[in-house]
Design a protein around this motif. Structure first.
Motif, short mmCIF file in Angstrom:
data_model
loop_
_atom_site.label_atom_id
_atom_site.label_comp_id
_atom_site.label_asym_id
_atom_site.label_seq_id
_atom_site.Cartn_x
_atom_site.Cartn_y
_atom_site.Cartn_z
N ASP A 48 0.80 -1.22 0.00
CA ASP A 48 0.00 0.00 0.00
C ASP A 48 0.84 1.28 0.00
O ASP A 48 0.29 2.38 0.12
CB ASP A 48 -0.95 0.01 1.21
N ALA A 49 2.14 1.14 -0.16
CA ALA A 49 3.00 2.32 -0.23
C ALA A 49 2.78 3.04 -1.55
O ALA A 49 2.68 2.41 -2.61
CB ALA A 49 4.46 1.92 -0.07
N THR A 50 2.73 4.36 -1.50
CA THR A 50 2.51 5.15 -2.71
C THR A 50 3.76 5.11 -3.58
O THR A 50 4.87 5.39 -3.12
CB THR A 50 2.17 6.61 -2.36
N ILE A 51 3.58 4.78 -4.85
CA ILE A 51 4.70 4.73 -5.80
C ILE A 51 4.96 6.11 -6.38
O ILE A 51 6.09 6.60 -6.39
CB ILE A 51 4.38 3.72 -6.92
N LEU A 52 3.91 6.75 -6.88
CA LEU A 52 3.96 8.14 -7.34
C LEU A 52 2.73 8.85 -6.81
O LEU A 52 1.61 8.33 -6.90
CB LEU A 52 3.95 8.21 -8.88
N ASP A 53 2.91 10.06 -6.27
CA ASP A 53 1.75 10.82 -5.82
C ASP A 53 1.17 11.62 -6.99
O ASP A 53 1.70 11.60 -8.11
CB ASP A 53 2.10 11.71 -4.63
N ARG A 54 0.09 12.32 -6.75
CA ARG A 54 -0.61 13.02 -7.82
C ARG A 54 0.27 14.07 -8.50
O ARG A 54 0.22 14.26 -9.72
CB ARG A 54 -1.88 13.67 -7.27
N LYS A 55 1.09 14.75 -7.72
CA LYS A 55 1.98 15.77 -8.28
C LYS A 55 3.00 15.13 -9.22
O LYS A 55 3.27 15.65 -10.32
CB LYS A 55 2.69 16.53 -7.15
N ALA A 56 3.57 14.02 -8.80
CA ALA A 56 4.55 13.33 -9.64
C ALA A 56 3.91 12.77 -10.90
O ALA A 56 4.51 12.79 -11.99
CB ALA A 56 5.23 12.21 -8.84
N ILE A 57 2.69 12.27 -10.79
CA ILE A 57 1.98 11.77 -11.96
C ILE A 57 1.69 12.90 -12.95
O ILE A 57 1.87 12.75 -14.16
CB ILE A 57 0.68 11.06 -11.54
N GLN A 62 2.95 15.53 -18.08
CA GLN A 62 3.43 16.71 -18.80
C GLN A 62 4.65 16.37 -19.65
O GLN A 62 4.77 16.81 -20.80
CB GLN A 62 3.77 17.83 -17.81
N ARG A 63 5.56 15.56 -19.10
CA ARG A 63 6.71 15.12 -19.89
C ARG A 63 6.26 14.34 -21.13
O ARG A 63 6.84 14.49 -22.21
CB ARG A 63 7.64 14.24 -19.04
N LEU A 302 -7.31 6.49 -8.39
CA LEU A 302 -6.84 5.63 -7.31
C LEU A 302 -5.40 5.96 -6.95
O LEU A 302 -4.61 6.38 -7.80
CB LEU A 302 -6.92 4.16 -7.74
N PRO A 303 -5.01 5.74 -5.69
CA PRO A 303 -3.60 5.88 -5.33
C PRO A 303 -2.77 4.85 -6.09
O PRO A 303 -3.17 3.68 -6.20
CB PRO A 303 -3.59 5.61 -3.82
N LEU A 304 -1.62 5.27 -6.61
CA LEU A 304 -0.76 4.36 -7.36
C LEU A 304 0.09 3.55 -6.38
O LEU A 304 1.11 4.02 -5.88
CB LEU A 304 0.13 5.13 -8.33
N THR A 305 -0.37 2.34 -6.10
CA THR A 305 0.32 1.43 -5.19
C THR A 305 0.43 0.07 -5.87
O THR A 305 -0.28 -0.23 -6.84
CB THR A 305 -0.45 1.26 -3.87
N ARG A 341 -4.43 4.21 -16.44
CA ARG A 341 -5.30 5.39 -16.54
C ARG A 341 -6.18 5.53 -15.30
O ARG A 341 -6.59 6.63 -14.94
CB ARG A 341 -6.17 5.29 -17.79
N SER A 342 -6.47 4.42 -14.61
CA SER A 342 -7.28 4.51 -13.39
C SER A 342 -6.53 5.21 -12.26
O SER A 342 -7.12 5.57 -11.25
CB SER A 342 -7.75 3.12 -12.95
N PHE A 343 -5.22 5.42 -12.44
CA PHE A 343 -4.41 6.18 -11.48
C PHE A 343 -4.12 7.59 -12.00
O PHE A 343 -3.40 8.35 -11.35
CB PHE A 343 -3.09 5.46 -11.22
N GLY A 344 -4.62 7.91 -13.19
CA GLY A 344 -4.34 9.21 -13.80
C GLY A 344 -3.07 9.22 -14.62
O GLY A 344 -2.65 10.26 -15.09
N VAL A 345 -2.44 8.06 -14.80
CA VAL A 345 -1.19 7.95 -15.57
C VAL A 345 -1.52 7.74 -17.04
O VAL A 345 -2.28 6.83 -17.38
CB VAL A 345 -0.32 6.79 -15.05
N GLN A 346 -0.97 8.55 -17.90
CA GLN A 346 -1.21 8.44 -19.33
C GLN A 346 -0.07 7.68 -20.01
O GLN A 346 1.10 7.92 -19.72
CB GLN A 346 -1.35 9.84 -19.94
N LEU A 347 -0.44 6.77 -20.90
CA LEU A 347 0.51 6.01 -21.70
C LEU A 347 0.18 6.18 -23.18
O LEU A 347 -1.00 6.33 -23.53
CB LEU A 347 0.45 4.51 -21.36
N PRO A 348 1.17 6.12 -24.06
CA PRO A 348 0.87 6.07 -25.49
C PRO A 348 0.01 4.84 -25.80
O PRO A 348 -0.02 3.89 -25.02
CB PRO A 348 2.25 5.97 -26.15
N ARG A 349 -0.64 4.85 -26.95
CA ARG A 349 -1.58 3.79 -27.27
C ARG A 349 -0.91 2.46 -27.62
O ARG A 349 -1.32 1.40 -27.15
CB ARG A 349 -2.50 4.23 -28.43
#
Length: 458
Positions: A48-57, A62-63, A302-305, A341-349
């Motif tokens: 349950d440790a956070t891997i990346l928080d919302r700011k890091a995501i 943006q990158r 969701l929190p990224l864990t 994407r359920s964590f707000g993380v975007q990936l190329p298709r």
């Protein structure tokens, strides 16, 4: 490495399975107890440790938009599109086909049919310049290589992989409308992650401001199940029975009056959300819709864990493989994209773009690495790491006896048993497997074909 040597370097459970032939599940190295999320979560030291928080995501996303050329920032397109730009988008994907293709009956696609498809692109009708038009997806929409529903295949009888199927777009996705097919039934659209042909009735055209304002509305809900579906409402068919996929964000109308029905139904048993729809003239409109409270949704990403990564992956477990999001499901790259994407993380298709994207912590697996060097690297992989081989991606779900296991949406796996016999299991779905015993072809271990590893973590 020989078949026997390969078996010897397997995890204990995989060695035992190979010694028997195949495990009781029919899949090498997998027993019944491993077919659920809790098994793999229980093996993590800090699930349950956070891997990346919302700011890091947000910074990572943006990158992606700044550095990855496969991603389209359609909100910042110029007000006018040139003929060269539009033609370039279309020709990048709608290339003439000169190989032999077959239809669903196994009959050869006539050259005249393929030639007609190229004519349907109506490239000569692209104006020298045109105003940039926008729209929004209102129903799950197939993205096609050509403006046609014709399904084509590389081999007779192999009707799973439609070579004209590219991907799918989900409700609420903004698009730029660039061109129309010769019959006017298809639009060529550019979405943030892909550009292809889509049936016109799946898109509602609207002004730029309301299209992008919708994507930023608050409060909102995130679909965290494999899918969710709105309530059937004949009073408003545009938002009735709408399928929403994992990671889709929808505005929540939290202040909807308690005494005001929604499309003929009291809403106390549902969330009142807002969805786009297409009116009789094809224009973009918005309407309240009902999403049952039993739907698997969250008030935020969701929190990224590690635990959540495993849970989200297993929500698709057993789902049929769908090349390019065929069969109303998804393929390997769509599978990992929707998990993240359920964590707000975007990936190329696509896997080819995901594997080389500069937005993440990438480990390149050079061709010169020996098998032993590669094994040393994969032993260090963590839950959520994405493993790429040509045309495929797998996500690490945990370790057994020090070796990584993966969850992936796959057509099947190949391996050799203890006797050296080649075995092919046609999984055709989201599956959990060990990584080490898999073969890329008759002789080469999959490990030796890994091109890169993407780590969505610091």
């Amino acid at each position: 490495m020989t078949a026997i040597a390969l078996i010897c370097c397997l995890p204990a459970s995989a060695r035992e399975a190979a010694g028997k032939g195949i495990a009781s599940t029919g899949v090498i190295g997998i027993e019944e107890g491993q077919l659920n999320a809790d098994y793999w979560i229980g093996r993590q030291a800090k699930p349950d440790a956070t891997i990346l928080d919302r700011k890091a995501i947000a910074a990572q996303n943006q990158r992606l938009h700044q550095q990855d050329k496969s991603v389209h920032d359609i909100e910042r397109l110029p007000d006018t599109l040139s003929q060269a730009q539009v033609r370039g988008w279309i020709e990048a994907i709608s290339q003439p086909r000169d190989e032999t293709l077959y239809d669903e009956r196994g009959e050869t696609i006539a050259a005249a049919t393929l030639k007609a498809l190229s004519a349907d692109l109506a490239l000569d009708k692209i104006p020298a310049s045109q105003p940039t038009r926008y729209g929004m997806v209102v129903r799950r929409a197939d993205l096609r290589t050509f403006p046609t529903r014709l399904r084509v295949f590389n081999a007779r009888g192999d009707t799973d992989i439609d070579r004209f199927q590219e991907s799918a777009l989900f409700p609420g996705t903004p698009v730029a409308i660039a061109h129309a097919s010769s019959d006017g039934k298809y639009w060529f659209v550019v979405s943030p992650l892909y550009a292809a042909w889509v049936e016109k009735d799946r898109i509602a055209e609207g002004a730029k401001a309301p299209v992008f304002d919708y994507t930023r509305k608050t409060p909102y809900l995130i679909v965290t199940g494999a899918t969710a579906r709105t309530v059937h409402t004949p009073e408003q068919p545009g938002v009735s029975d709408v399928q929403l996929e994992m990671g889709v964000r929808v505005p929540l109308l939290a202040d909807w009056p308690s005494d005001k029905p929604v499309n003929g139904q009291h809403h106390y048993a549902s969330h009142v959300i807002e969805l786009p729809y297409r009116d009789d003239q094809g224009a973009l409109k918005f309407s309240p819709a009902l999403l049952p409270r039993t739907a698997d949704v969250s008030a935020d990403y969701l929190p990224l864990t590690q635990a959540n990564l495993v849970r989200q992956g297993f929500k698709f477990f057993g789902e049929r493989y769908g090349w390019g999001h065929s069969y109303n499901t998804r393929d390997c790259s769509g599978f990992v994209s929707e998990i993240y994407r359920s964590f707000g993380v975007q990936l190329p298709r696509n896997t080819r773009d995901q594997a080389v994207s500069p937005a993440y912590n990438r480990i390149e697996m050079a061709d010169g690495l020996s098998h032993e060097e590669r094994l040393k690297i994969i032993k260090t992989l963590e839950v959520g790491d994405l493993i790429y081989i040509p045309g495929h991606v797998m996500m690490v779900v945990g370790h057994q006896d020090g070796w990584p296991y993966v969850i992936h949406d796959t057509t099947g796996i190949t391996f050799r048993d203890r006797t050296g016999d080649l075995t092919r299991v046609h999984l055709n779905g989201v599956s959990v497997t060990p990584l080490v015993p898999l073969l890329f072809n008759r002789e080469q271990p999959t490990v030796d074909r890994i091109t890169s590893i993407q780590r969505i973590r610091p």
